[in-house]
Design a protein around this motif. Structure first.
Motif, mmCIF file in Angstrom:
data_model
loop_
_atom_site.group_PDB
_atom_site.id
_atom_site.type_symbol
_atom_site.label_atom_id
_atom_site.label_comp_id
_atom_site.label_asym_id
_atom_site.label_seq_id
_atom_site.Cartn_x
_atom_site.Cartn_y
_atom_site.Cartn_z
ATOM 1 N N THR A 54 2.256 -6.133 -7.169
ATOM 2 C CA THR A 54 1.687 -7.590 -6.988
ATOM 3 C C THR A 54 0.448 -7.648 -7.780
ATOM 4 O O THR A 54 0.022 -8.280 -8.619
ATOM 5 N N LEU A 55 -0.525 -6.498 -7.492
ATOM 6 C CA LEU A 55 -1.530 -6.335 -8.442
ATOM 7 C C LEU A 55 -1.111 -5.882 -9.951
ATOM 8 O O LEU A 55 -1.994 -6.570 -10.813
ATOM 9 N N ALA A 56 -0.107 -5.218 -10.218
ATOM 10 C CA ALA A 56 0.100 -5.055 -11.633
ATOM 11 C C ALA A 56 0.635 -6.339 -12.399
ATOM 12 O O ALA A 56 0.395 -6.419 -13.747
ATOM 13 N N ARG A 57 0.862 -7.507 -11.683
ATOM 14 C CA ARG A 57 1.040 -8.490 -12.358
ATOM 15 C C ARG A 57 -0.174 -9.477 -12.475
ATOM 16 O O ARG A 57 -0.057 -10.680 -12.997
ATOM 17 N N GLY A 58 -1.286 -8.997 -11.946
ATOM 18 C CA GLY A 58 -2.492 -9.644 -12.128
ATOM 19 C C GLY A 58 -2.744 -10.518 -10.967
ATOM 20 O O GLY A 58 -3.624 -11.574 -10.890
ATOM 21 N N GLU A 59 -2.045 -10.363 -9.777
ATOM 22 C CA GLU A 59 -2.023 -11.268 -8.605
ATOM 23 C C GLU A 59 -2.708 -10.477 -7.467
ATOM 24 O O GLU A 59 -2.838 -9.521 -7.599
ATOM 25 N N THR A 60 -3.184 -11.241 -6.329
ATOM 26 C CA THR A 60 -3.668 -10.716 -5.212
ATOM 27 C C THR A 60 -2.699 -10.660 -4.017
ATOM 28 O O THR A 60 -2.071 -11.721 -3.720
ATOM 29 N N PRO A 61 -2.313 -9.477 -3.201
ATOM 30 C CA PRO A 61 -1.399 -9.651 -2.158
ATOM 31 C C PRO A 61 -1.940 -10.381 -1.227
ATOM 32 O O PRO A 61 -3.152 -10.776 -0.925
ATOM 33 N N TRP A 433 -6.676 -1.165 4.270
ATOM 34 C CA TRP A 433 -6.146 -2.118 3.305
ATOM 35 C C TRP A 433 -6.859 -2.421 2.250
ATOM 36 O O TRP A 433 -6.355 -2.364 1.018
ATOM 37 N N GLN A 434 -8.175 -3.052 2.212
ATOM 38 C CA GLN A 434 -8.940 -3.145 1.322
ATOM 39 C C GLN A 434 -9.288 -2.097 0.538
ATOM 40 O O GLN A 434 -9.303 -2.120 -0.888
ATOM 41 N N ALA A 435 -9.464 -0.994 1.166
ATOM 42 C CA ALA A 435 -9.585 0.457 0.004
ATOM 43 C C ALA A 435 -8.406 0.835 -0.637
ATOM 44 O O ALA A 435 -8.722 1.055 -1.683
ATOM 45 N N LEU A 436 -7.307 0.420 -0.174
ATOM 46 C CA LEU A 436 -6.010 0.648 -1.022
ATOM 47 C C LEU A 436 -5.973 0.003 -2.015
ATOM 48 O O LEU A 436 -5.472 0.216 -3.065
ATOM 49 N N LEU A 437 -6.442 -1.388 -2.094
ATOM 50 C CA LEU A 437 -6.242 -2.439 -3.129
ATOM 51 C C LEU A 437 -7.767 -2.110 -4.152
ATOM 52 O O LEU A 437 -7.286 -2.545 -5.262
ATOM 53 N N GLU A 438 -8.574 -1.558 -3.543
ATOM 54 C CA GLU A 438 -9.792 -1.536 -4.738
ATOM 55 C C GLU A 438 -10.403 -0.151 -4.905
ATOM 56 O O GLU A 438 -11.187 0.052 -5.928
ATOM 57 N N ALA A 439 -10.373 0.920 -4.014
ATOM 58 C CA ALA A 439 -11.051 2.034 -4.165
ATOM 59 C C ALA A 439 -10.268 3.052 -5.212
ATOM 60 O O ALA A 439 -9.095 3.320 -5.069
ATOM 61 N N PRO A 440 -10.839 3.537 -6.123
ATOM 62 C CA PRO A 440 -10.142 4.610 -7.074
ATOM 63 C C PRO A 440 -9.587 5.716 -6.172
ATOM 64 O O PRO A 440 -8.750 6.269 -6.524
ATOM 65 N N GLY A 441 -10.339 6.099 -5.163
ATOM 66 C CA GLY A 441 -9.791 7.425 -4.323
ATOM 67 C C GLY A 441 -8.654 7.021 -3.623
ATOM 68 O O GLY A 441 -8.087 7.870 -3.211
#
Length: 469
Positions: A54-61, A433-441
């Motif tokens: 979903t993120l790869a398509r430029g969309e938000t889960p 969940w937020q860390a999974l979507l946003e954090a580089p780590g």
């Protein structure tokens, strides 16, 4: 001027394509519809992969995907916390997270080996048996022997008392000191106040705390304690199994080299080496990169004499790593990629000496530079060999990703809340969940299914490789 580089032998490509990939994973359907009775790990893997695409398509889960994630993670935590059949490692982590004495014990344990070495060195500086022999028989020599024995027995409180007794002896100034060493009285005083001794004594005191005892029992359920006889025996057995697996992989590659050499259109000889060590001369950071390759297929360079002594140099054709399991290969994969990038930094005009079990082998920098370092281009250059059976229902969530999810602070907080109120709200896991979507780590976790698919695509059973040859 670059040396000519031979194209890969067609037989090598045919053989690699022919090897069955019994560990291969399917590509997930674009439609997210996990079974209602799927395990938490499977559900998490599916949700995470759906989030990645979903993120790869430029969309938000969407919120529904988030709820599936937090619900599955909450189920995983509940299963891991069960007293019967739960995960003792996770339970030990939770106990450490909520109990200050356990946190202190774990922190002190992390540096205990270093502290023990420091105290042994300080004791030997004044009470080594060789130093004791310089003294005549008497109370002072007996006290030094007791001090040395306390260090050997890891009796830190008794060692502290033995140092105090020595310092109270009136004959202390008469004790011999070697050149360049502090006077014994000063060395003993420093030992008495040594921070490492204080930490070791505190570690002993904490070992009797009820929560620490429970913590240690949980770790013992997972496996023998580090340094114990059982742990040493287990390590020896693992090394023996690993050596046997590497020998089988080398045997398969030797058979492949013989076939390549016997081919009618063979244009250069092939050979196999094991334990190929990357020399420090390659100008790149070696830290965290693979610097030793288990089994390597080499082909002699097209040039007649590439080294100063006229000895032909060699090119790398196939790099083989031997692993005991899929999880071990998946954990190793980032290091393998860094190892390939390290080799790619070789100077194309230099021939490098690589140490192997078969002796030093000269490898051309130009061929090392040509090795692929992008993870998507490895199929003709890298193999993971494994002798474990393929699982009937392979795990879709890697062990490393599972551990990162469980060791996240919000997850541990949720587990602690479960011990106090079984109805703890799964929404407390939304920060994960937020860390999974946003954090580089967390990028490796977000990409974990794609990575796992790629690693399994590179994996072959050693028997299958030998049969294909």
């Amino acid at each position: 001027m670059d040396k000519p580089q031979l194209p890969p032998h067609p037989l090598l490509d045919v053989t690699l394509r022919a090897v069955p990939r019994r560990y291969r994973l399917p590509e997930l359907d674009n439609v997210f519809s996990p079974d209602l009775d799927a395990s938490p790990g499977t559900t998490l893997a599916l949700v995470i992969e759906q989030a990645r695409t979903t993120l790869a398509r430029g969309e938000t889960p969407d919120a529904a995907l988030k709820d599936r994630f937090t619900g599955a993670l909450a189920r995983m935590v509940r299963e891991a916390m069960r007293t019967d059949g739960g995960d003792p490692v996770f339970q030990a982590m939770v106990l450490r997270h909520r109990a200050a004495p356990v946190r202190e014990y774990a922190s002190l344990s992390a540096c205990a080996d270093q502290d023990r070495r420091a105290i042994h060195a300080a004791v030997n500086a004044v009470a080594h048996p060789g130093k004791q022999q310089r003294l005549g028989p008497g109370p002072q020599r007996e006290a030094l022997a007791r001090l040395h024995a306390c260090a050997g027995a890891a009796a830190w409180n008794k060692l502290h008392d033995a140092v105090q007794q020595l310092l109270e002896m009136p004959q202390m100034p008469q004790m011999p000191a070697s050149a360049g060493e502090p006077q014994p009285a000063r060395a003993l005083a420093q030992l008495l106040e040594h921070p490492a001794l204080a930490r070791l004594r505190r570690l002993d005191a904490l070992a009797s705390d009820a929560l620490v005892v429970e913590y240690l029992k949980l770790w013992e359920r997972y496996g023998p304690r580090s340094g114990s006889a059982s742990a040493v025996a287990q390590g020896l057995s693992s090394r023996q199994r690993g050596d046997a697996a590497e020998a089988q992989a080398a045997l398969a590659l030797e058979a492949l080299a013989q076939r390549l050499n016997a081919a009618p259109d063979a244009s250069a000889p092939y050979r196999v080496v094991t334990s190929l060590r990357v020399p420090a001369a390659i100008p790149a950071a070696h830290k965290h990169a693979k610097t030793e390759w288990d089994v390597v297929l080499l082909r002699q360079s097209a040039a007649a004499s590439d080294t100063a002594g006229g000895t032909p140099a060699w090119d790398v054709c196939l790099l083989v790593e031997v692993k005991a399991s899929v999880d071990a290969a998946a954990t190793d994969f980032p290091r393998l990629l860094r190892g390939l990038r390290l080799l790619a930094h070789a100077d194309k005009d230099v021939v490098y000496p690589f140490a192997t079990r078969q002796g030093t082998v000269p490898l051309r920098g130009a061929a090392l530079c040509a090795l692929p370092s992008a993870s998507a281009a490895l199929s003709r250059t890298v193999l993971y060999c494994c002798d474990a059976p393929a699982e009937p229902a392979p795990r879709l969530l890697s062990a490393a990703s599972r551990m990162q999810l469980l060791s996240a602070t919000p997850t541990l907080d949720f587990a602690v809340a479960l011990t106090e109120a079984p109805s703890a709200d799964a929404r407390e896991l939304e920060p994960v969940w937020q860390a999974l979507l946003e954090a580089p780590g967390w990028r490796a976790v977000l990409d974990q299914y794609a990575t796992l698919r790629q690693v399994r695509e590179l994996m072959v059973h050693t028997d299958d490789l030998l049969a294909a040859v």
